[in-house]
Design an enzyme around this catalytic site. Structure first.
Site, PDB file in Angstrom:
ATOM      1  N   ASP A 145      66.620  28.899  54.725  1.00 41.03           N
ATOM      2  CA  ASP A 145      65.609  28.230  53.916  1.00 41.03           C
ATOM      3  C   ASP A 145      66.160  26.939  53.319  1.00 41.03           C
ATOM      4  OD1 ASP A 145      64.079  30.326  54.555  1.00 41.03           O
ATOM      5  OD2 ASP A 145      63.738  31.063  52.512  1.00 41.03           O
ATOM      6  N   ALA A 162      68.433  24.972  54.566  1.00 44.30           N
ATOM      7  CA  ALA A 162      68.492  23.925  55.590  1.00 44.30           C
ATOM      8  C   ALA A 162      67.092  23.375  55.867  1.00 44.30           C
ATOM      9  CB  ALA A 162      69.111  24.474  56.872  1.00 44.30           C
ATOM     10  N   ASP A 166      64.575  23.320  53.674  1.00 44.15           N
ATOM     11  CA  ASP A 166      64.216  22.481  52.530  1.00 44.15           C
ATOM     12  C   ASP A 166      64.877  21.111  52.644  1.00 44.15           C
ATOM     13  OD1 ASP A 166      62.557  24.319  51.387  1.00 44.15           O
ATOM     14  OD2 ASP A 166      64.066  25.153  50.033  1.00 44.15           O
ATOM     15  N   ASP A 197      59.482  35.675  47.811  1.00 43.75           N
ATOM     16  CA  ASP A 197      59.273  35.188  49.162  1.00 43.75           C
ATOM     17  C   ASP A 197      58.817  36.335  50.043  1.00 43.75           C
ATOM     18  OD1 ASP A 197      59.220  32.969  50.633  1.00 43.75           O
ATOM     19  OD2 ASP A 197      61.339  32.970  51.168  1.00 43.75           O
ATOM     20  N   ARG A 238      47.814  33.492  55.704  1.00 48.39           N
ATOM     21  CA  ARG A 238      47.508  32.103  55.399  1.00 48.39           C
ATOM     22  C   ARG A 238      47.275  31.288  56.674  1.00 48.39           C
ATOM     23  NH1 ARG A 238      51.697  28.776  51.873  1.00 48.39           N
ATOM     24  NH2 ARG A 238      52.965  28.963  53.732  1.00 48.39           N
ATOM     25  N   TYR A 287      48.437  36.908  42.649  1.00 47.77           N
ATOM     26  CA  TYR A 287      48.731  35.766  41.792  1.00 47.77           C
ATOM     27  C   TYR A 287      47.586  34.765  41.643  1.00 47.77           C
ATOM     28  CZ  TYR A 287      50.223  33.720  46.305  1.00 47.77           C
ATOM     29  OH  TYR A 287      50.295  33.305  47.596  1.00 47.77           O
ATOM     30  N   LYS A 315      62.792  25.950  42.450  1.00 47.87           N
ATOM     31  CA  LYS A 315      63.642  26.791  43.292  1.00 47.87           C
ATOM     32  C   LYS A 315      65.018  27.017  42.660  1.00 47.87           C
ATOM     33  CE  LYS A 315      61.402  27.354  47.303  1.00 47.87           C
ATOM     34  NZ  LYS A 315      62.006  26.988  48.529  1.00 47.87           N
ATOM     35  N   CYS A 364      83.187  41.904  78.086  1.00 46.55           N
ATOM     36  CA  CYS A 364      83.295  42.249  79.510  1.00 46.55           C
ATOM     37  C   CYS A 364      84.196  41.301  80.282  1.00 46.55           C
ATOM     38  CB  CYS A 364      81.909  42.315  80.147  1.00 46.55           C
ATOM     39  SG  CYS A 364      81.161  40.685  80.366  1.00 46.55           S
TER      40      CYS A 364
HETATM   41  S1  IVH Z   1      50.616  30.482  43.557  1.00 48.58           S
HETATM   42  C1  IVH Z   1      47.508  27.267  45.152  1.00 48.58           C
HETATM   43  N1  IVH Z   1      52.433  32.148  42.691  1.00 48.58           N
HETATM   44  O1  IVH Z   1      54.869  30.820  47.690  1.00 48.58           O
HETATM   45  C2  IVH Z   1      48.870  27.836  45.032  1.00 48.58           C
HETATM   46  N2  IVH Z   1      52.510  31.509  44.967  1.00 48.58           N
HETATM   47  O2  IVH Z   1      55.802  28.246  48.624  1.00 48.58           O
HETATM   48  C3  IVH Z   1      48.898  29.303  45.189  1.00 48.58           C
HETATM   49  N3  IVH Z   1      54.322  32.586  46.245  1.00 48.58           N
HETATM   50  O3  IVH Z   1      51.890  29.910  49.281  1.00 48.58           O
HETATM   51  C4  IVH Z   1      50.244  29.878  45.137  1.00 48.58           C
HETATM   52  N4  IVH Z   1      55.145  33.756  44.595  1.00 48.58           N
HETATM   53  O4  IVH Z   1      52.656  32.404  49.296  1.00 48.58           O
HETATM   54  C5  IVH Z   1      51.971  31.466  43.737  1.00 48.58           C
HETATM   55  N5  IVH Z   1      53.956  33.620  41.796  1.00 48.58           N
HETATM   56  C6  IVH Z   1      53.493  32.953  42.832  1.00 48.58           C
HETATM   57  C7  IVH Z   1      54.092  33.062  44.114  1.00 48.58           C
HETATM   58  C8  IVH Z   1      53.578  32.305  45.142  1.00 48.58           C
HETATM   59  C9  IVH Z   1      55.260  33.471  45.867  1.00 48.58           C
HETATM   60  C10 IVH Z   1      54.204  32.035  47.597  1.00 48.58           C
HETATM   61  C11 IVH Z   1      52.802  31.768  48.056  1.00 48.58           C
HETATM   62  C12 IVH Z   1      52.736  30.289  48.249  1.00 48.58           C
HETATM   63  C13 IVH Z   1      54.168  29.965  48.546  1.00 48.58           C
HETATM   64  C14 IVH Z   1      54.481  28.513  48.300  1.00 48.58           C
END
Ligand code: IVH
Length: 683
Positions: A37, A39, A41, A124, A143, A231, A319, A416
């Site tokens: 991840d 790399a 980013d 993640d 998604r 979320y 991050k 081998c």
């Molecule tokens: S909110 C409109 N909250 O991370 C934005 N996303 O890298 C909606 N993710 O697409 C996302 N934890 O799949 C949100 N606490 C959190 C999250 C989260 C993991 C994921 C999600 C998103 C991705 C973005």
């Protein structure tokens, strides 16, 4: 970077965009990322910086306006009424300061007005949208590319923490969005089980979760320890929330799990304080988190802030830096994978990093070892970015032991002793011992018995593995000697007399085999079904083929020239073939197989008839990357297809290139099979 000319910058941007797109497919569609991840980013940051300097050169497949990768074939499609977006990433305190200032400016807030955020962990996993109608779960979707995802309803129904029904004050229609993930202990237990069964291991909990959800068979998903936290909401009628905090409360009341710990934070300092606290304690959580998401609490502000390209202006993912540690590299060991790839692995003095004790690290390939000058005995800095296997970041040259020598990468397989070669343009060195290499044997035998090859029913991976372990099948020819062990087989646990009889019958039925299947079954690198067919057609008989391949060892020979002049066979394929035949073990395998079998000469039929495109109507749309439209059309026609300019219900396949427009949309509506360029080429 700014000294680049427009032409150079455009080329660099296009190249970065292509790399990012490739990694998006590996990550989102195949659940098998090729790089860490961190790399990834770094690639994206490089792209972003370059684009900022050359904003007029945005390439066609710009990753900033695209989310993830298009849905894979195999699942139904779901179009999201409200797109599923992604989050912008922040890596430093300054990034967060900027984020807050930017949104304050956007909202024209006076200095006295505070902005409150909800901060919650970023786990993640695999994002998922759950649609509830009158409280009942009706559709679950991934998604995908943000607009269209895969329909994974049946699989998601097996996840215990996804409510199948929600009660209380529920709107008639509501979409709940969240993340499907796996806890650390469940992940390790799953991998331990897979290791015991000889299955490939998952690199990290995210891959395990994604790979488990995207199974075509829901009963497989059901056995995986998946969880869901909510979320956000997508589409929904008359939702009463005024804050993110309210929304969280409602989600909880409806029976969803939320990701904790969360906190309401006022202003940047509070966000950063929460970040530090969680960064410290993150390994005490039962799941891996890779950062914290900050969301503006007030919904009216969220609405005003809106979105920019692929992410909301009102939220950001802060991050965590991957955790690093120093330790001694005891030895460099070469592992041979199931496909023959030689991978260098570092044996380490055990050390805790990222919440787990690690004693191995990946060294990727021989160039990486050379580039970083990694030697046995070195003190090295390692980092773990979510994956089980960490990477070696750098060597502490000051502490290098005296008299150490550069690592010499072996050119023979440690399993081998066959020659291990590196093809031009490839980073990986591979063992050429194919059929006799124990590391590859089971995979090769499984390929040998597979449907497109010998098609021996009753000899799948599990049984091949068992028979290999007991020494009953060590090479393909042994399969045809199994009947000598009939009595022993019948008394094996879990086999039974009837199933052994059926198996032996299935094997006997394959003693006569078409040349093209035989060639394909050998599992020679680069030789897929199509190439095997070409070779069979060209050489006609097994004897002629073997004879030609032996003669082609000399790269100046007429036989070599003849091989390379076969339409669609290039130097790379030719090289792979020649190498296979240069290995004495492989020639032995061929000989003992030939003694057991009748390999039928190739039957001449018109190439148009045997093509799976014969009589089909295909439509091309968008730009293909590897061939011109004219070439693609000619190719399709030569295989017996009719190429049409417009999509109708009579269309069999639509081949979708970059920037495809209305034709692809129409095909989707009509339920016509869509193929991306790779799938088309494979066909
Ligand atoms: S909110 C409109 N909250 O991370 C934005 N996303 O890298 C909606 N993710 O697409 C996302 N934890 O799949 C949100 N606490 C959190 C999250 C989260 C993991 C994921 C999600 C998103 C991705 C973005």
């Amino acid at each position: 970077m700014h000294k680049l000319t427009d032409i150079e910058a455009a080329a660099e941007l296009a190249d970065l965009a292509r790399q990012i797109a490739r990694h998006d497919v590996a990550y989102h569609q195949k659940d098998a990322p090729e790089i860490s991840d961190a790399a990834y980013d770094a690639l994206r940051q490089k792209y972003k910086a370059l684009l900022e300097a050359f904003p007029h050169l945005r390439p066609e497949n710009d990753p900033e306006t695209r989310v993830g990768a298009a849905p894979a074939l195999g699942f139904g499609k779901v179009t999201h009424a409200i797109p599923m977006l992604s989050l912008a990433n922040a890596f430093s305190d300054e990034d967060i300061q900027e984020f807050v200032e930017r949104l304050r400016r956007f909202l024209h807030l006076s200095e006295s007005e505070a902005v409150v955020f909800v901060a919650e962990p970023k786990i993640d996993g695999l994002s998922c949208s759950l649609r509830y109608e009158k409280g009942q779960l009706t559709v679950a979707a991934t998604r995908g590319d943000g607009t269209t995802g895969e329909n994974i309803t049946e699989n998601v129904r097996t996840v215990a923490s996804v409510p199948k029904k929600i009660e209380g004050r529920v709107p008639d229609l509501i979409e709940i969005r969240g993340e499907i993930y796996m806890e650390r202990k469940d992940f390790f237990a799953l991998n331990a089980r897979r290791e015991k069964d000889g299955e490939a291991l998952f690199a990290n909990p995210r891959n395990a979760a994604a790979g488990s959800v995207r199974q075509l068979d829901p009963s497989v998903t059901a056995k995986r320890p998946l969880r869901f936290f909510a979320y956000a909401v997508g589409e929904g009628d008359g939702l009463p929330f005024t804050t993110q905090e309210d929304l969280r409360k409602a989600l909880r009341a409806w029976g969803f799990k939320l990701n904790e710990p969360s906190r309401l934070c006022e202003g940047t300092d509070a966000l950063l304080a929460f970040y530090r606290a969680l960064e410290e304690s993150r390994y005490e959580l039962p799941f891996d988190i890779d950062g914290i998401v900050y969301k503006v609490n007030r919904m009216d502000w969220q609405k005003r802030l809106g979105f920019v390209s692929r992410s909301p202006r009102w939220a950001i993912a802060h991050k965590f830096a991957p955790e690093q540690a120093e330790t001694r590299l005891k030895a460099i060991r070469i592992q041979v994978g199931r496909t023959g790839a030689l991978t260098p692995v570092a044996d380490l003095e055990p050390v805790t990093v990222g919440g787990v004790v690690v004693s191995h690290a990946t060294l990727h390939n021989e160039d990486e070892i050379k580039r970083k000058d990694i030697r046995e005995g070195d003190l090295v800095r390692i980092q773990r970015a979510g994956d089980v296997i960490p990477q070696v970041v750098a060597v502490d040259f000051k502490k290098r032991p005296e008299g150490s020598t550069p690592f010499v990468f072996p050119d023979h397989c440690p399993e081998c002793q066959s020659l291990a070669v590196r093809e031009e343009g490839e980073a990986v060195r591979r063992c050429t011992g194919g059929l006799i290499c124990p590391a590859q044997a089971v995979e090769r035998l499984r390929h040998f018995t597979s449907r497109q090859a010998f098609n021996i029913e009753g000899l799948g991976e599990k049984r091949v593995r068992e028979l290999w372990a007991d020494g009953l099948i060590r090479s393909p020819a042994d399969i045809f000697k199994l009947k000598e062990h009939e009595d022993a087989l019948k008394t094996r646990e879990g086999w039974g007399a009837k199933s052994v009889e059926n198996l032996l019958k299935a094997i006997e039925a394959r003693r006569t085999i078409a040349l093209e299947r035989f060639i394909y079954a050998l599992g020679i690198r680069q030789i897929g079904e199509a190439t095997a067919k070409l070779l069979a057609r060209h050489y006609g008989t097994l004897e002629a083929w073997v004879d030609a391949m032996n003669k082609a060892q000399n790269d100046q020979s007429p036989a070599r020239h003849d091989l390379e002049s076969i339409d669609q066979i290039g130097p790379l394929i030719a090289e792979g073939l020649v190498q296979f035949f240069s290995e004495p073990h492989n020639r032995d395998v061929l000989e003992s197989l030939a003694a057991q079998l009748v390999v039928e000469p190739h039957k001449k039929v018109s190439s148009k008839k045997e093509s799976i495109l014969a009589g089909k109507t295909v439509v091309f749309t968008g730009t293909l990357a590897t061939m011109s439209r004219a070439e693609a059309k000619a190719k399709a026609e030569s295989l017996g297809a009719k190429v049409s300019g417009s999509v109708s219900s009579k269309t069999d396949y639509v081949i979708v290139g970059a920037d495809a427009g209305s034709k692809a949309d129409k095909a989707r509506r009509l339920g016509v099979v869509l193929l991306d360029e790779e799938a088309w080429r494979a066909l």
